[in-house]
Design a protein around this motif. Structure first.
Motif, mmCIF file in Angstrom:
data_model
loop_
_atom_site.group_PDB
_atom_site.id
_atom_site.type_symbol
_atom_site.label_atom_id
_atom_site.label_comp_id
_atom_site.label_asym_id
_atom_site.label_seq_id
_atom_site.Cartn_x
_atom_site.Cartn_y
_atom_site.Cartn_z
ATOM 1 N N UNK A 19 -7.566 12.739 -29.303
ATOM 2 C CA UNK A 19 -8.506 13.113 -28.254
ATOM 3 C C UNK A 19 -9.942 13.185 -28.766
ATOM 4 N N UNK A 20 -10.183 12.928 -30.027
ATOM 5 C CA UNK A 20 -11.531 12.923 -30.571
ATOM 6 C C UNK A 20 -11.675 13.900 -31.718
ATOM 7 N N UNK A 21 -12.869 13.936 -32.264
ATOM 8 C CA UNK A 21 -13.161 14.835 -33.372
ATOM 9 C C UNK A 21 -13.171 16.285 -32.883
ATOM 10 N N UNK A 22 -12.793 17.219 -33.742
ATOM 11 C CA UNK A 22 -12.855 18.627 -33.349
ATOM 12 C C UNK A 22 -14.299 19.066 -33.122
ATOM 13 N N UNK A 23 -14.483 19.948 -32.167
ATOM 14 C CA UNK A 23 -15.818 20.456 -31.863
ATOM 15 C C UNK A 23 -15.871 21.938 -32.188
ATOM 16 N N UNK A 24 -16.986 22.366 -32.776
ATOM 17 C CA UNK A 24 -17.146 23.783 -33.070
ATOM 18 C C UNK A 24 -17.570 24.514 -31.813
ATOM 19 N N UNK A 25 -17.111 25.732 -31.639
ATOM 20 C CA UNK A 25 -17.518 26.480 -30.451
ATOM 21 C C UNK A 25 -18.983 26.876 -30.535
ATOM 22 N N UNK A 26 -19.617 27.024 -29.399
ATOM 23 C CA UNK A 26 -21.026 27.413 -29.347
ATOM 24 C C UNK A 26 -21.185 28.893 -29.658
ATOM 25 N N UNK A 27 -22.419 29.362 -29.601
ATOM 26 C CA UNK A 27 -22.701 30.775 -29.859
ATOM 27 C C UNK A 27 -22.157 31.673 -28.760
ATOM 28 N N UNK A 28 -22.234 31.218 -27.518
ATOM 29 C CA UNK A 28 -21.779 32.016 -26.394
ATOM 30 C C UNK A 28 -20.599 31.323 -25.723
ATOM 31 N N UNK A 29 -19.613 32.085 -25.307
ATOM 32 C CA UNK A 29 -18.504 31.461 -24.588
ATOM 33 C C UNK A 29 -18.963 30.954 -23.217
ATOM 34 N N UNK A 30 -18.353 29.884 -22.757
ATOM 35 C CA UNK A 30 -18.761 29.275 -21.492
ATOM 36 C C UNK A 30 -18.442 30.166 -20.298
ATOM 37 N N UNK A 31 -17.395 30.968 -20.391
ATOM 38 C CA UNK A 31 -16.992 31.766 -19.243
ATOM 39 C C UNK A 31 -17.408 33.230 -19.350
ATOM 40 N N UNK A 32 -18.135 33.611 -20.386
ATOM 41 C CA UNK A 32 -18.606 34.979 -20.520
ATOM 42 C C UNK A 32 -17.590 35.951 -21.082
ATOM 43 N N UNK A 33 -16.439 35.471 -21.520
ATOM 44 C CA UNK A 33 -15.386 36.339 -22.051
ATOM 45 C C UNK A 33 -15.391 36.236 -23.569
ATOM 46 N N UNK A 34 -15.370 37.371 -24.236
ATOM 47 C CA UNK A 34 -15.252 37.375 -25.685
ATOM 48 C C UNK A 34 -13.995 38.138 -26.079
#
Length: 45
Positions: A19-34
């Motif tokens: 499915x492609x190269x692994x991607x690192x997560x960003x600084x903030x979650x996309x849905x606001x949940x930590x």
């Protein structure tokens, strides 16, 4: 037999990163949940 072969092929492709190269997560979650916490495992006497 064809269905079993297709399932095995699909599982192999999903496991090898097709499915492609692994991607690192960003600084903030996309849905606001930590999620944070601590986990331990072991036996104590």
């Amino acid at each position: 037999m064809t269905r079993i072969t297709a399932m095995i092929l699909l599982a192999f492709l999903a496991a090898c990163g097709a499915d492609g190269e692994p991607e690192t997560p960003g600084d903030k979650p996309a849905n606001g949940v930590t999620v944070s916490g601590e986990a331990t495992f072991g036996v104590s006497f």
